[in-house]
Design a protein around this motif. Structure first.
Motif, PDB file in Angstrom:
ATOM      1  N   ARG A  50       0.853  -1.206   0.000  1.00 48.17           N
ATOM      2  CA  ARG A  50       0.000   0.000   0.000  1.00 48.17           C
ATOM      3  C   ARG A  50       0.884   1.250   0.000  1.00 48.17           C
ATOM      4  N   THR A  68      -9.959  -8.657  -9.047  1.00 45.41           N
ATOM      5  CA  THR A  68      -9.547  -8.613  -7.641  1.00 45.41           C
ATOM      6  C   THR A  68      -9.480  -7.175  -7.149  1.00 45.41           C
ATOM      7  N   ALA A  90      -1.790  -8.808   2.024  1.00 45.05           N
ATOM      8  CA  ALA A  90      -2.605  -7.761   1.381  1.00 45.05           C
ATOM      9  C   ALA A  90      -3.422  -7.035   2.441  1.00 45.05           C
TER      10      ALA A  90
HETATM   11  N1  LIG Z   1      -5.200 -11.229  -2.779  1.00 40.32           N
HETATM   12  C1  LIG Z   1      -6.192 -10.435  -2.423  1.00 40.32           C
HETATM   13  O1  LIG Z   1      -7.221 -10.921  -1.960  1.00 40.32           O
HETATM   14  N2  LIG Z   1      -6.112  -9.084  -2.539  1.00 40.32           N
HETATM   15  C2  LIG Z   1      -5.057  -8.336  -3.130  1.00 40.32           C
HETATM   16  C3  LIG Z   1      -5.109  -8.341  -4.620  1.00 40.32           C
HETATM   17  C4  LIG Z   1      -4.600  -9.622  -5.252  1.00 40.32           C
HETATM   18  O2  LIG Z   1      -3.468 -10.028  -5.010  1.00 40.32           O
HETATM   19  O3  LIG Z   1      -5.340 -10.247  -6.021  1.00 40.32           O
HETATM   20  C5  LIG Z   1      -5.140  -6.882  -2.613  1.00 40.32           C
HETATM   21  O4  LIG Z   1      -4.490  -6.012  -3.193  1.00 40.32           O
HETATM   22  O5  LIG Z   1      -5.833  -6.644  -1.602  1.00 40.32           O
END
Ligand SMILES: NC(=O)N[C@@H](CC(=O)O)C(=O)O
Ligand SMILES: [Zn+2]
Ligand SMILES: [Zn+2]
Length: 347
Positions: free
Chosen positions: A22, A110, A253
């Motif tokens: 992030r 996603t 994530a």
């Molecule tokens: N893995 C996830 O569930 N989320 C990831 C996006 C991703 O890697 O597909 C995210 O950026 O929050």
């Protein structure tokens, strides 16, 4: 204890080949967690707005480095977010600036993928440039077709998109990210040397029951979603097989807890606070601790054609309990296994 169940393990410092950090204030929580464990990490570009230019990637890299603790040695490996419009020239600029890969998000597949690719045919020239530049393509491998059952979207991606893509760009290095199915493990295992996959710790440790045990559990919700036990077993088998095609990608994530706990909770599990510890747990359970170093520290750099790390880390069999939350900018972040004991601890 016997050699089969050691109380400590020392391995070459691992790398994380799939990590979301992030941006902004949350970096101060997430970056130190990753840097305490890993030498390098492939930094996912799905910010808002996404990292679609070399300059954005370099600026983001500086913000990550600024969030590093003073003594930390951690190298963020930057990536570009592919869109329908990304010009092929940008691939060469990116490579010259040290950007190591580009990421394919099928639009809508996603978190923060709305700017992703709507049709692979639209990015043919860019993929050609990547093949020529020998820049790896990282893939979120799920179809977005709402007619396809959510649990089948990875398998459908392989047959509908990946196999034709593989054929069209035979020398393009492709990493199928965060694989979750036996179908994906089998496909990658039998594919040529230009194809590899990352596997998360949570997909090695959990099946889809974790989402519903005792009520709906949003902190286990990620994409691709956890699958049934037969798939988890296939992932453990692939990760601990010694095959150089499989390597560590935590897909940690982070999302603020209130956005995961609302009516439409967002996808992503936070594991950076204990990533290598969770992998050690999974490998230990499989009786395969001896294979952890290859998976965590060797296969990734070998595929990316980067040197292996020279430092080492030690993990001890010693119970510890992650906190219930971490500060995350103005919000809170709930880590996986918050308040629950973990059997392996980073020394
Ligand atoms: N893995 C996830 O569930 N989320 C990831 C996006 C991703 O890697 O597909 C995210 O950026 O929050
Ligand atoms: Zn993804
Ligand atoms: Zn991810």
């Amino acid at each position: 204890m016997s050699a089969a169940a050691p109380d400590s393990i020392t391995i070459t410092r691992p790398d994380d080949w799939h990590l979301h950090l992030r941006d902004g204030a949350p970096l101060r929580t997430v970056v130190p967690h990753a840097a305490a464990r890993f030498g390098r990490a492939i930094i996912m570009p799905n910010l808002r707005p996404p990292v679609t230019s070399t300059q954005q990637a370099l600026d983001y890299r500086q913000r990550i480095l600024a969030a590093l603790p003073a003594a930390a040695q951690f190298e963020p490996l930057m990536t570009l977010y592919l869109t329908d419009q990304l010009p092929p020239d940008e691939i060469w600029r990116a490579q010259a600036a040290g950007v190591v890969a580009a990421k394919l998000y099928p639009a809508g597949a996603t978190t923060h993928s709305d700017a992703g690719v709507t049709d692979l045919r639209k990015i043919g020239k860019t993929l050609e440039a990547m093949q020529k530049a020998d820049m790896p393509l990282l893939v979120h491998g799920e179809v977005t077709d709402s007619d396809i059952d959510l649990f089948d979207r990875e398998a459908a991606f392989i047959t509908q998109q990946l196999i034709p893509l593989r054929r069209a760009y035979p020398a393009l290095r492709i990493v199928l990210e965060h694989i979750t199915t036996r179908d994906a493990a089998d496909y990658v295992q039998q594919a040529d040397r230009f194809t590899a996959a990352t596997i998360t710790a949570h997909h090695l440790l959990y099946n889809r029951n974790a989402l519903f045990t005792g009520g709906i559990c949003p902190h286990y919700y990620c994409l691709p979603v956890l699958k049934r036990e037969t798939h988890r077993l296939a992932l453990v088998q692939a990760a601990s097989s010694g095959s150089p095609k499989f390597f560590l990608g935590s897909d940690s994530a982070p999302h603020p807890a209130h956005l995961k706990e609302q009516a439409t909770g967002c996808a992503g599990c936070y594991t950076a606070h204990a990533a290598i510890e969770l992998y050690a747990e999974a490998f230990d359970k499989a009786g395969a601790l001896g294979r952890l170093e290859g998976f965590a520290s060797f296969h990734g750099p070998d595929f990316y054609r980067l040197p292996r790390n020279t430092g080492r880390i030690t993990l001890r069999r010693e119970s510890w309990t992650p906190p219930h939350s971490f500060a995350f900018g103005d919000a809170w972040l709930k880590p996986l296994r918050a308040g629950e004991a973990l059997p392996w601890k980073l020394a």
